[in-house]
Design a protein around this motif. Structure first.
Motif, PDB file in Angstrom:
ATOM      1  N   TRP A  39       0.859  -1.183   0.000  1.00 57.37           N
ATOM      2  CA  TRP A  39       0.000   0.000   0.000  1.00 57.37           C
ATOM      3  C   TRP A  39       0.894   1.232   0.000  1.00 57.37           C
ATOM      4  O   TRP A  39       1.811   1.342   0.820  1.00 57.37           O
ATOM      5  CB  TRP A  39      -0.904   0.026   1.232  1.00 57.37           C
ATOM      6  CG  TRP A  39      -2.137  -0.803   1.120  1.00 57.37           C
ATOM      7  CD1 TRP A  39      -2.349  -2.052   1.643  1.00 57.37           C
ATOM      8  CD2 TRP A  39      -3.345  -0.445   0.461  1.00 57.37           C
ATOM      9  NE1 TRP A  39      -3.605  -2.488   1.339  1.00 57.37           N
ATOM     10  CE2 TRP A  39      -4.256  -1.515   0.606  1.00 57.37           C
ATOM     11  CE3 TRP A  39      -3.779   0.685  -0.245  1.00 57.37           C
ATOM     12  CZ2 TRP A  39      -5.540  -1.504   0.082  1.00 57.37           C
ATOM     13  CZ3 TRP A  39      -5.053   0.698  -0.772  1.00 57.37           C
ATOM     14  CH2 TRP A  39      -5.925  -0.384  -0.606  1.00 57.37           C
ATOM     15  N   TYR A  40       0.611   2.145  -0.920  1.00 53.91           N
ATOM     16  CA  TYR A  40       1.325   3.398  -1.047  1.00 53.91           C
ATOM     17  C   TYR A  40       0.349   4.543  -0.817  1.00 53.91           C
ATOM     18  O   TYR A  40      -0.863   4.375  -0.923  1.00 53.91           O
ATOM     19  CB  TYR A  40       1.914   3.540  -2.454  1.00 53.91           C
ATOM     20  CG  TYR A  40       3.091   2.653  -2.757  1.00 53.91           C
ATOM     21  CD1 TYR A  40       2.921   1.286  -2.965  1.00 53.91           C
ATOM     22  CD2 TYR A  40       4.377   3.182  -2.873  1.00 53.91           C
ATOM     23  CE1 TYR A  40       4.003   0.463  -3.260  1.00 53.91           C
ATOM     24  CE2 TYR A  40       5.468   2.375  -3.181  1.00 53.91           C
ATOM     25  CZ  TYR A  40       5.266   1.020  -3.371  1.00 53.91           C
ATOM     26  OH  TYR A  40       6.336   0.214  -3.672  1.00 53.91           O
ATOM     27  N   ARG A  41       0.893   5.716  -0.563  1.00 47.88           N
ATOM     28  CA  ARG A  41       0.054   6.912  -0.520  1.00 47.88           C
ATOM     29  C   ARG A  41       0.800   8.081  -1.148  1.00 47.88           C
ATOM     30  O   ARG A  41       2.030   8.131  -1.127  1.00 47.88           O
ATOM     31  CB  ARG A  41      -0.377   7.239   0.908  1.00 47.88           C
ATOM     32  CG  ARG A  41       0.729   7.623   1.869  1.00 47.88           C
ATOM     33  CD  ARG A  41       0.154   7.778   3.276  1.00 47.88           C
ATOM     34  NE  ARG A  41       1.167   8.119   4.258  1.00 47.88           N
ATOM     35  CZ  ARG A  41       0.955   8.166   5.560  1.00 47.88           C
ATOM     36  NH1 ARG A  41      -0.261   7.867   6.047  1.00 47.88           N
ATOM     37  NH2 ARG A  41       1.920   8.497   6.392  1.00 47.88           N
ATOM     38  N   ASP A  49       4.733   7.190  -1.722  1.00 49.07           N
ATOM     39  CA  ASP A  49       5.552   6.489  -0.735  1.00 49.07           C
ATOM     40  C   ASP A  49       4.899   5.196  -0.267  1.00 49.07           C
ATOM     41  O   ASP A  49       3.680   5.141  -0.074  1.00 49.07           O
ATOM     42  CB  ASP A  49       5.801   7.384   0.486  1.00 49.07           C
ATOM     43  CG  ASP A  49       6.690   8.570   0.192  1.00 49.07           C
ATOM     44  OD1 ASP A  49       6.459   9.633   0.794  1.00 49.07           O
ATOM     45  OD2 ASP A  49       7.610   8.423  -0.636  1.00 49.07           O
ATOM     46  N   VAL A  51       3.696   2.599   2.329  1.00 45.55           N
ATOM     47  CA  VAL A  51       3.195   2.701   3.697  1.00 45.55           C
ATOM     48  C   VAL A  51       3.315   1.365   4.419  1.00 45.55           C
ATOM     49  O   VAL A  51       3.729   1.315   5.578  1.00 45.55           O
ATOM     50  CB  VAL A  51       1.724   3.160   3.685  1.00 45.55           C
ATOM     51  CG1 VAL A  51       1.134   3.118   5.086  1.00 45.55           C
ATOM     52  CG2 VAL A  51       1.596   4.540   3.084  1.00 45.55           C
ATOM     53  N   TYR A  62       5.939  -1.926   8.020  1.00 47.57           N
ATOM     54  CA  TYR A  62       5.259  -0.636   7.985  1.00 47.57           C
ATOM     55  C   TYR A  62       6.273   0.492   8.065  1.00 47.57           C
ATOM     56  O   TYR A  62       7.333   0.368   8.693  1.00 47.57           O
ATOM     57  CB  TYR A  62       4.315  -0.516   9.186  1.00 47.57           C
ATOM     58  CG  TYR A  62       3.283  -1.614   9.285  1.00 47.57           C
ATOM     59  CD1 TYR A  62       3.570  -2.799   9.945  1.00 47.57           C
ATOM     60  CD2 TYR A  62       2.024  -1.470   8.708  1.00 47.57           C
ATOM     61  CE1 TYR A  62       2.628  -3.821  10.032  1.00 47.57           C
ATOM     62  CE2 TYR A  62       1.078  -2.478   8.794  1.00 47.57           C
ATOM     63  CZ  TYR A  62       1.394  -3.648   9.456  1.00 47.57           C
ATOM     64  OH  TYR A  62       0.465  -4.647   9.542  1.00 47.57           O
ATOM     65  N   VAL A  63       5.915   1.605   7.469  1.00 50.19           N
ATOM     66  CA  VAL A  63       6.718   2.803   7.653  1.00 50.19           C
ATOM     67  C   VAL A  63       6.516   3.267   9.097  1.00 50.19           C
ATOM     68  O   VAL A  63       5.457   3.041   9.711  1.00 50.19           O
ATOM     69  CB  VAL A  63       6.295   3.884   6.635  1.00 50.19           C
ATOM     70  CG1 VAL A  63       4.894   4.374   6.906  1.00 50.19           C
ATOM     71  CG2 VAL A  63       7.278   5.011   6.596  1.00 50.19           C
ATOM     72  N   SER A  65       5.871   5.963  10.574  1.00 49.16           N
ATOM     73  CA  SER A  65       4.797   6.901  10.912  1.00 49.16           C
ATOM     74  C   SER A  65       3.440   6.231  11.113  1.00 49.16           C
ATOM     75  O   SER A  65       2.523   6.850  11.664  1.00 49.16           O
ATOM     76  CB  SER A  65       4.683   7.987   9.842  1.00 49.16           C
ATOM     77  OG  SER A  65       4.390   7.417   8.588  1.00 49.16           O
ATOM     78  N   VAL A  66       3.289   4.981  10.669  1.00 50.46           N
ATOM     79  CA  VAL A  66       1.994   4.302  10.805  1.00 50.46           C
ATOM     80  C   VAL A  66       2.061   3.074  11.701  1.00 50.46           C
ATOM     81  O   VAL A  66       1.032   2.452  11.966  1.00 50.46           O
ATOM     82  CB  VAL A  66       1.392   3.911   9.439  1.00 50.46           C
ATOM     83  CG1 VAL A  66       1.361   5.108   8.506  1.00 50.46           C
ATOM     84  CG2 VAL A  66       2.150   2.749   8.808  1.00 50.46           C
ATOM     85  N   ASP A  92      -2.234  11.822   7.498  1.00 55.92           N
ATOM     86  CA  ASP A  92      -2.509  10.604   6.744  1.00 55.92           C
ATOM     87  C   ASP A  92      -3.330  10.879   5.479  1.00 55.92           C
ATOM     88  O   ASP A  92      -3.539   9.979   4.670  1.00 55.92           O
ATOM     89  CB  ASP A  92      -3.265   9.582   7.613  1.00 55.92           C
ATOM     90  CG  ASP A  92      -2.454   9.088   8.789  1.00 55.92           C
ATOM     91  OD1 ASP A  92      -3.031   8.978   9.891  1.00 55.92           O
ATOM     92  OD2 ASP A  92      -1.246   8.817   8.616  1.00 55.92           O
ATOM     93  N   TYR A  96      -4.532   6.722  -1.617  1.00 58.49           N
ATOM     94  CA  TYR A  96      -3.892   5.457  -1.289  1.00 58.49           C
ATOM     95  C   TYR A  96      -4.017   4.493  -2.476  1.00 58.49           C
ATOM     96  O   TYR A  96      -5.100   4.329  -3.047  1.00 58.49           O
ATOM     97  CB  TYR A  96      -4.530   4.850  -0.037  1.00 58.49           C
ATOM     98  CG  TYR A  96      -4.083   5.534   1.233  1.00 58.49           C
ATOM     99  CD1 TYR A  96      -4.515   6.824   1.533  1.00 58.49           C
ATOM    100  CD2 TYR A  96      -3.228   4.900   2.129  1.00 58.49           C
ATOM    101  CE1 TYR A  96      -4.098   7.468   2.687  1.00 58.49           C
ATOM    102  CE2 TYR A  96      -2.806   5.525   3.297  1.00 58.49           C
ATOM    103  CZ  TYR A  96      -3.241   6.812   3.565  1.00 58.49           C
ATOM    104  OH  TYR A  96      -2.823   7.450   4.713  1.00 58.49           O
TER     105      TYR A  96
END
Length: 124
Positions: A39-41, A49, A51, A62-63, A65-66, A92, A96
């Motif tokens: 999953w990217y956003r 990026d 995620v 996971y990155v 930040s999440v 956020d 996505y």
């Protein structure tokens, strides 16, 4: 060729939750279960990026930040990968996208199959 369709985005207040889904179809849809999925956003003016990702064997990452807020999971009989997003923050907010890629050397490499994206907006 596999087609990926995301859904589940929307407008939510900070602290709320959303669950995104990514469903594969098409001639190669049945091979989805053997693929890693990411999953990217992407926010306006920013790069897309990664995620979170999940390997075909269920390894997740996971990155920072999440971490602790998002959970990625998969339902292979349904050719679907989920992204559960809790404790959402205004930062956020993004479109996505899901991607069918590769799990190599403990990391994720994106493939050429992308969905159309789903908008997530978190209000403060």
């Amino acid at each position: 060729q596999v087609q990926l369709v995301e859904s589940g985005g929307g407008l939510v207040q900070a602290g709320g939750s959303l669950r995104l889904s990514c469903t594969a179809s098409g001639a190669s849809g049945s091979a989805f279960r053997f693929s890693a999925v990411g999953w990217y956003r992407q926010s306006p003016g920013k790069q897309r990026d990664l995620v979170a990702f999940i390997s075909s064997g269920g390894i997740t990452n996971y990155v920072d930040s999440v971490k602790g807020r998002f959970t990625i999971s998969r339902d292979d009989p349904k050719n679907t990968v989920w992204l559960q997003m809790n404790s959402l923050k205004p930062e956020d907010t993004a479109v996505y996208y899901c991607n069918r890629g590769y799990f190599r050397g403990g990391d994720y490499a994106s493939g050429s199959s992308w969905g159309q994206g789903t908008q997530v907006t978190v209000s403060s």
